[in-house]
Design a protein around this motif. Structure first.
Motif, PDB file in Angstrom:
ATOM      1  N   UNK A  17       0.831  -1.205   0.000  1.00 46.67           N
ATOM      2  CA  UNK A  17       0.000   0.000   0.000  1.00 46.67           C
ATOM      3  C   UNK A  17       0.865   1.254   0.000  1.00 46.67           C
ATOM      4  N   UNK A  18       1.944   1.234   0.765  1.00 45.95           N
ATOM      5  CA  UNK A  18       2.831   2.394   0.818  1.00 45.95           C
ATOM      6  C   UNK A  18       3.525   2.613  -0.532  1.00 45.95           C
ATOM      7  N   UNK A  19       3.991   1.535  -1.161  1.00 45.68           N
ATOM      8  CA  UNK A  19       4.642   1.662  -2.465  1.00 45.68           C
ATOM      9  C   UNK A  19       3.651   2.157  -3.515  1.00 45.68           C
ATOM     10  N   UNK A  20       2.418   1.676  -3.447  1.00 44.64           N
ATOM     11  CA  UNK A  20       1.390   2.126  -4.390  1.00 44.64           C
ATOM     12  C   UNK A  20       1.129   3.624  -4.204  1.00 44.64           C
ATOM     13  N   UNK A  21       1.093   4.079  -2.950  1.00 41.37           N
ATOM     14  CA  UNK A  21       0.904   5.502  -2.686  1.00 41.37           C
ATOM     15  C   UNK A  21       2.064   6.343  -3.186  1.00 41.37           C
ATOM     16  N   UNK A  22       3.286   5.866  -2.998  1.00 44.43           N
ATOM     17  CA  UNK A  22       4.468   6.578  -3.485  1.00 44.43           C
ATOM     18  C   UNK A  22       4.426   6.702  -5.003  1.00 44.43           C
ATOM     19  N   UNK A  23       4.096   5.592  -5.669  1.00 43.88           N
ATOM     20  CA  UNK A  23       4.051   5.620  -7.134  1.00 43.88           C
ATOM     21  C   UNK A  23       2.961   6.557  -7.656  1.00 43.88           C
ATOM     22  N   UNK A  24       1.822   6.572  -6.996  1.00 43.09           N
ATOM     23  CA  UNK A  24       0.750   7.474  -7.404  1.00 43.09           C
ATOM     24  C   UNK A  24       1.138   8.929  -7.219  1.00 43.09           C
ATOM     25  N   UNK A  25       1.814   9.227  -6.114  1.00 40.21           N
ATOM     26  CA  UNK A  25       2.260  10.599  -5.864  1.00 40.21           C
ATOM     27  C   UNK A  25       3.316  11.025  -6.882  1.00 40.21           C
ATOM     28  N   UNK A  26       4.211  10.115  -7.232  1.00 43.30           N
ATOM     29  CA  UNK A  26       5.231  10.422  -8.243  1.00 43.30           C
ATOM     30  C   UNK A  26       4.582  10.674  -9.594  1.00 43.30           C
ATOM     31  N   UNK A  27       3.576   9.888  -9.924  1.00 48.47           N
ATOM     32  CA  UNK A  27       2.885  10.073 -11.204  1.00 48.47           C
ATOM     33  C   UNK A  27       2.193  11.433 -11.229  1.00 48.47           C
ATOM     34  N   UNK A  28       1.563  11.822 -10.115  1.00 50.52           N
ATOM     35  CA  UNK A  28       0.906  13.132 -10.063  1.00 50.52           C
ATOM     36  C   UNK A  28       1.915  14.263 -10.163  1.00 50.52           C
ATOM     37  N   UNK A  29       3.052  14.130  -9.485  1.00 44.56           N
ATOM     38  CA  UNK A  29       4.077  15.171  -9.554  1.00 44.56           C
ATOM     39  C   UNK A  29       4.619  15.302 -10.965  1.00 44.56           C
ATOM     40  N   UNK A  30       4.874  14.178 -11.630  1.00 40.33           N
ATOM     41  CA  UNK A  30       5.376  14.201 -13.001  1.00 40.33           C
ATOM     42  C   UNK A  30       4.368  14.861 -13.940  1.00 40.33           C
ATOM     43  N   UNK A  31       3.111  14.453 -13.840  1.00 43.22           N
ATOM     44  CA  UNK A  31       2.081  15.004 -14.727  1.00 43.22           C
ATOM     45  C   UNK A  31       1.878  16.497 -14.493  1.00 43.22           C
ATOM     46  N   UNK A  32       1.910  16.929 -13.237  1.00 41.90           N
ATOM     47  CA  UNK A  32       1.748  18.353 -12.933  1.00 41.90           C
ATOM     48  C   UNK A  32       2.928  19.156 -13.478  1.00 41.90           C
ATOM     49  N   UNK A  33       4.146  18.633 -13.322  1.00 39.94           N
ATOM     50  CA  UNK A  33       5.327  19.336 -13.835  1.00 39.94           C
ATOM     51  C   UNK A  33       5.298  19.413 -15.352  1.00 39.94           C
ATOM     52  N   UNK A  34       4.898  18.327 -15.994  1.00 47.18           N
ATOM     53  CA  UNK A  34       4.811  18.322 -17.445  1.00 47.18           C
ATOM     54  C   UNK A  34       3.765  19.318 -17.930  1.00 47.18           C
ATOM     55  N   UNK A  35       2.623  19.348 -17.274  1.00 44.03           N
ATOM     56  CA  UNK A  35       1.578  20.300 -17.657  1.00 44.03           C
ATOM     57  C   UNK A  35       2.055  21.737 -17.474  1.00 44.03           C
ATOM     58  N   UNK A  36       2.797  21.988 -16.383  1.00 46.51           N
ATOM     59  CA  UNK A  36       3.320  23.329 -16.135  1.00 46.51           C
ATOM     60  C   UNK A  36       4.288  23.738 -17.248  1.00 46.51           C
ATOM     61  N   UNK A  37       5.141  22.825 -17.669  1.00 42.72           N
ATOM     62  CA  UNK A  37       6.084  23.133 -18.749  1.00 42.72           C
ATOM     63  C   UNK A  37       5.360  23.407 -20.063  1.00 42.72           C
ATOM     64  N   UNK A  38       4.377  22.570 -20.376  1.00 42.33           N
ATOM     65  CA  UNK A  38       3.635  22.738 -21.626  1.00 42.33           C
ATOM     66  C   UNK A  38       2.880  24.059 -21.638  1.00 42.33           C
ATOM     67  N   UNK A  39       2.207  24.383 -20.539  1.00 44.07           N
ATOM     68  CA  UNK A  39       1.427  25.625 -20.469  1.00 44.07           C
ATOM     69  C   UNK A  39       2.336  26.847 -20.536  1.00 44.07           C
ATOM     70  N   UNK A  40       3.459  26.807 -19.839  1.00 43.22           N
ATOM     71  CA  UNK A  40       4.375  27.956 -19.853  1.00 43.22           C
ATOM     72  C   UNK A  40       4.913  28.197 -21.257  1.00 43.22           C
ATOM     73  N   UNK A  41       5.227  27.125 -21.966  1.00 43.92           N
ATOM     74  CA  UNK A  41       5.773  27.302 -23.313  1.00 43.92           C
ATOM     75  C   UNK A  41       4.700  27.744 -24.299  1.00 43.92           C
TER      76      UNK A  41
END
Length: 83
Positions: A17-41
């Protein structure tokens, strides 16, 4: 060529459960950062650097009202997801 030894994990239910939570949080952080880069550009024609995104991630982790589950994940793990 990697000639190291292979290990296999057999986590219990709590660790899974802890590993699943870590992976989900990493996926959200990656997607948010990617969206921020795309929108800024697309809006400004500028790139967002990793240092700024890392600073934003720290502020996000410290704000319990936005994403309290991010505080449970080690910051280095999230930073590597953003990188």
């Amino acid at each position: 060529m990697f000639t190291g030894q292979r290990e296999r994990l057999y986590p219990n239910l709590e660790a899974k459960a802890k590993m699943r939570g870590y992976m989900g949080s990493c996926r959200q952080a990656y997607n948010a950062a990617l969206e921020q880069r795309i929108m800024a550009y697309s809006i400004c024609g500028e790139n967002v650097c990793f240092a700024q995104q890392s600073k934003d991630l720290k502020e996000l982790r410290n704000d319990p009202g936005v994403a309290p589950w991010l505080a449970e994940v080690p910051s280095q793990v999230l930073q590597q997801s953003v990188r």
